[in-house]
Design an enzyme around this catalytic site. Structure first.
Site, PDB file in Angstrom:
ATOM      1  CG  ASN A 171      -2.137  -0.890   1.013  1.00  0.00           C
ATOM      2  OD1 ASN A 171      -3.071  -0.522   0.330  1.00  0.00           O
ATOM      3  ND2 ASN A 171      -2.107  -2.079   1.561  1.00  0.00           N
ATOM      4  CG  ASP A 228       1.085  -8.302   1.895  1.00  0.00           C
ATOM      5  OD1 ASP A 228      -0.029  -8.885   1.895  1.00  0.00           O
ATOM      6  OD2 ASP A 228       1.295  -7.251   2.516  1.00  0.00           O
ATOM      7  CG  ASP A 269       5.245  -7.078   6.530  1.00  0.00           C
ATOM      8  OD1 ASP A 269       5.059  -7.666   5.447  1.00  0.00           O
ATOM      9  OD2 ASP A 269       5.759  -5.934   6.606  1.00  0.00           O
TER      10      ASP A 269
HETATM   11  N1  LIG Z   1      11.548   5.196   0.457  1.00  0.00           N
HETATM   12  C1  LIG Z   1      10.491   5.155   1.304  1.00  0.00           C
HETATM   13  N2  LIG Z   1       9.367   5.840   1.047  1.00  0.00           N
HETATM   14  C2  LIG Z   1       8.302   5.747   1.886  1.00  0.00           C
HETATM   15  N3  LIG Z   1       8.284   5.052   3.028  1.00  0.00           N
HETATM   16  C3  LIG Z   1       9.398   4.378   3.344  1.00  0.00           C
HETATM   17  C4  LIG Z   1      10.536   4.376   2.497  1.00  0.00           C
HETATM   18  N4  LIG Z   1      11.470   3.581   3.077  1.00  0.00           N
HETATM   19  C5  LIG Z   1      10.945   3.128   4.202  1.00  0.00           C
HETATM   20  N5  LIG Z   1       9.716   3.629   4.391  1.00  0.00           N
HETATM   21  C6  LIG Z   1       8.887   3.323   5.554  1.00  0.00           C
HETATM   22  O1  LIG Z   1       8.388   2.015   5.285  1.00  0.00           O
HETATM   23  C7  LIG Z   1       6.975   1.983   5.343  1.00  0.00           C
HETATM   24  C8  LIG Z   1       6.529   1.181   4.154  1.00  0.00           C
HETATM   25  O2  LIG Z   1       7.058  -0.117   4.387  1.00  0.00           O
HETATM   26  P1  LIG Z   1       6.643  -1.303   3.425  1.00  0.00           P
HETATM   27  O3  LIG Z   1       6.913  -2.558   4.171  1.00  0.00           O
HETATM   28  O4  LIG Z   1       7.264  -1.106   2.097  1.00  0.00           O
HETATM   29  O5  LIG Z   1       5.089  -1.042   3.325  1.00  0.00           O
HETATM   30  P2  LIG Z   1       4.022  -1.721   2.357  1.00  0.00           P
HETATM   31  O6  LIG Z   1       4.500  -3.108   2.076  1.00  0.00           O
HETATM   32  O7  LIG Z   1       2.797  -1.629   3.210  1.00  0.00           O
HETATM   33  O8  LIG Z   1       3.957  -0.846   1.147  1.00  0.00           O
HETATM   34  C9  LIG Z   1       6.500   3.391   5.318  1.00  0.00           C
HETATM   35  O9  LIG Z   1       5.421   3.485   6.242  1.00  0.00           O
HETATM   36  C10 LIG Z   1       7.696   4.221   5.773  1.00  0.00           C
HETATM   37  O10 LIG Z   1       7.639   4.479   7.165  1.00  0.00           O
HETATM   38  C1  LIG Z   2      -3.226  -6.180   5.480  1.00  0.00           C
HETATM   39  C2  LIG Z   2      -2.643  -5.545   4.239  1.00  0.00           C
HETATM   40  C3  LIG Z   2      -3.291  -4.215   3.934  1.00  0.00           C
HETATM   41  C4  LIG Z   2      -1.146  -5.317   4.490  1.00  0.00           C
HETATM   42  O1  LIG Z   2      -0.612  -4.678   3.361  1.00  0.00           O
HETATM   43  P1  LIG Z   2       0.713  -3.783   3.458  1.00  0.00           P
HETATM   44  O2  LIG Z   2       0.775  -3.216   4.835  1.00  0.00           O
HETATM   45  O3  LIG Z   2       1.818  -4.734   3.183  1.00  0.00           O
HETATM   46  O4  LIG Z   2       0.575  -2.761   2.393  1.00  0.00           O
HETATM   47  C5  LIG Z   2      -2.774  -6.496   3.027  1.00  0.00           C
HETATM   48  O5  LIG Z   2      -2.214  -7.745   3.366  1.00  0.00           O
HETATM   49  C6  LIG Z   2      -4.219  -6.697   2.617  1.00  0.00           C
HETATM   50  O6  LIG Z   2      -4.741  -5.881   1.858  1.00  0.00           O
HETATM   51  N1  LIG Z   2      -4.852  -7.785   3.099  1.00  0.00           N
HETATM   52  C7  LIG Z   2      -6.222  -8.110   2.706  1.00  0.00           C
HETATM   53  C8  LIG Z   2      -7.047  -8.597   3.871  1.00  0.00           C
HETATM   54  C9  LIG Z   2      -6.530  -9.884   4.511  1.00  0.00           C
HETATM   55  O7  LIG Z   2      -5.329 -10.165   4.437  1.00  0.00           O
HETATM   56  O8  LIG Z   2      -7.372 -10.612   5.112  1.00  0.00           O
HETATM   57  K   LIG Z   3       4.166  -5.467   3.286  1.00  0.00           K
END
Ligand SMILES: Nc1ncnc2c1ncn2[C@@H]1O[C@H](COP(=O)(O)OP(=O)(O)O)[C@@H](O)[C@H]1O
Ligand SMILES: CC(C)(COP(=O)(O)O)[C@@H](O)C(=O)NCCC(=O)O
Ligand SMILES: [K+]
Length: 243
Positions: free
Chosen positions: A9, A95, A116
């Site tokens: 996200n 994920d 995570d």
């Molecule tokens: N380059 C970046 N840009 C934005 N957020 C970053 C970055 N590097 C690390 N972060 C941090 O990591 C978080 C996103 O982690 P990530 O595990 O990639 O999230 P997701 O899988 O939900 O997209 C952000 O909330 C922020 O705090």
């Molecule tokens: C919970 C999450 C939003 C986590 O996504 P992330 O933080 O990695 O962006 C993603 O795994 C999701 O959209 N899950 C769908 C609902 C479920 O896992 O039941």
């Molecule tokens: K993630």
């Protein structure tokens, strides 16, 4: 070589694996996978896998469709190297599944909690028989900071930079401690309570949000920032020839 794409996200993570070894990893916007062209000309990629928890825009969809090799779109119908006991596999964020697949590959016969910390903090449990039971979804660090600002009249938008105290002494440190210590206590609480039921529990900590752990549970925590990518690579190899 395998192209591994994990679209979250907040950020997209793109990696190249040569068999089991990650040879390159990039973090970039989840709105434009700009690195794809360069990676395709730099490496001899044979196949790829995509896991996304968001709806992709037309440009990203077109870029992925134009890739000159088979691409596995991870979904609830994809064969997995673990047992999926989640009751709504069609709504599961894959994920989350990839994270436990990555952890289970490293410790196949252990009870494992995967934390995570990204947009959300997700908690995944896979048992020593390789059965994924599911877990919990909690607001991530930035979501907590933004929520305190957005849903109150006067709280400022605070970030991680600045004085960190266990208990706040002013508005900024009160918000920062409330978010960061709150996350730490939440995570420690999950670990402590699960250790009672699973004394041999292992814990993986992954995701983009780095934060220090100064609680007693540090000893059983494996920090692995690329756990989801490793799990996706395993799933892709598990489906070799089926794509
Ligand atoms: N380059 C970046 N840009 C934005 N957020 C970053 C970055 N590097 C690390 N972060 C941090 O990591 C978080 C996103 O982690 P990530 O595990 O990639 O999230 P997701 O899988 O939900 O997209 C952000 O909330 C922020 O705090
Ligand atoms: C919970 C999450 C939003 C986590 O996504 P992330 O933080 O990695 O962006 C993603 O795994 C999701 O959209 N899950 C769908 C609902 C479920 O896992 O039941
Ligand atoms: K993630």
């Amino acid at each position: 070589m395998n192209l591994i794409i994990d679209i979250g996200n907040t950020m997209a993570k793109v990696a190249l694996f040569n068999v089991g070894e990650m040879v390159e990893v990039l973090t970039e916007s989840n709105q434009s996978l700009g690195c794809l062209k360069a990676l395709c000309s730099k490496y001899p990629i044979e196949q790829g896998i995509v896991a996304t928890v968001i709806d992709l825009n037309e440009k990203v969809l077109a870029d992925l469709a134009a890739l000159p090799f088979p691409l596995l779109w991870l979904n609830h119908q994809t064969p997995l190297p673990v047992v999926n006991l989640y009751e709504t596999p069609e709504t599961l964020g894959y994920d989350r599944m990839a994270a436990v697949v990555g952890a289970n590959e490293q410790f196949p016969h252990r009870d494992i909690l995967v934390v995570d910390a990204g947009t959300c903090i997700t908690y995944e449990f896979i048992d020593s028989k390789g059965q994924y039971h599911g877990g919990n979804i909690s607001p991530g660090m930035q979501m907590r900071f933004k929520a305190l600002h957005q849903f109150t009249g006067r709280l400022p938008l605070v970030g991680t930079d600045g004085r960190k105290l266990p208990m706040g002494r002013d508005t900024e440190t009160a918000i920062r401690a409330g978010v960061m210590k709150g996350m730490e206590y939440e995570i420690s609480g999950y670990i402590e309570s699960m250790k009672h039921k699973y004394p041999e529990l292992l814990v993986f900590l992954t995701g983009g949000d780095e934060f220090s752990f100064d609680s007693s549970v540090k000893s059983i925590i494996f920090a692995d920032r690329f756990l989801v990518l490793k799990g996706l690579n395993r799933i892709l190899n598990y489906n070799n020839g089926r794509i």
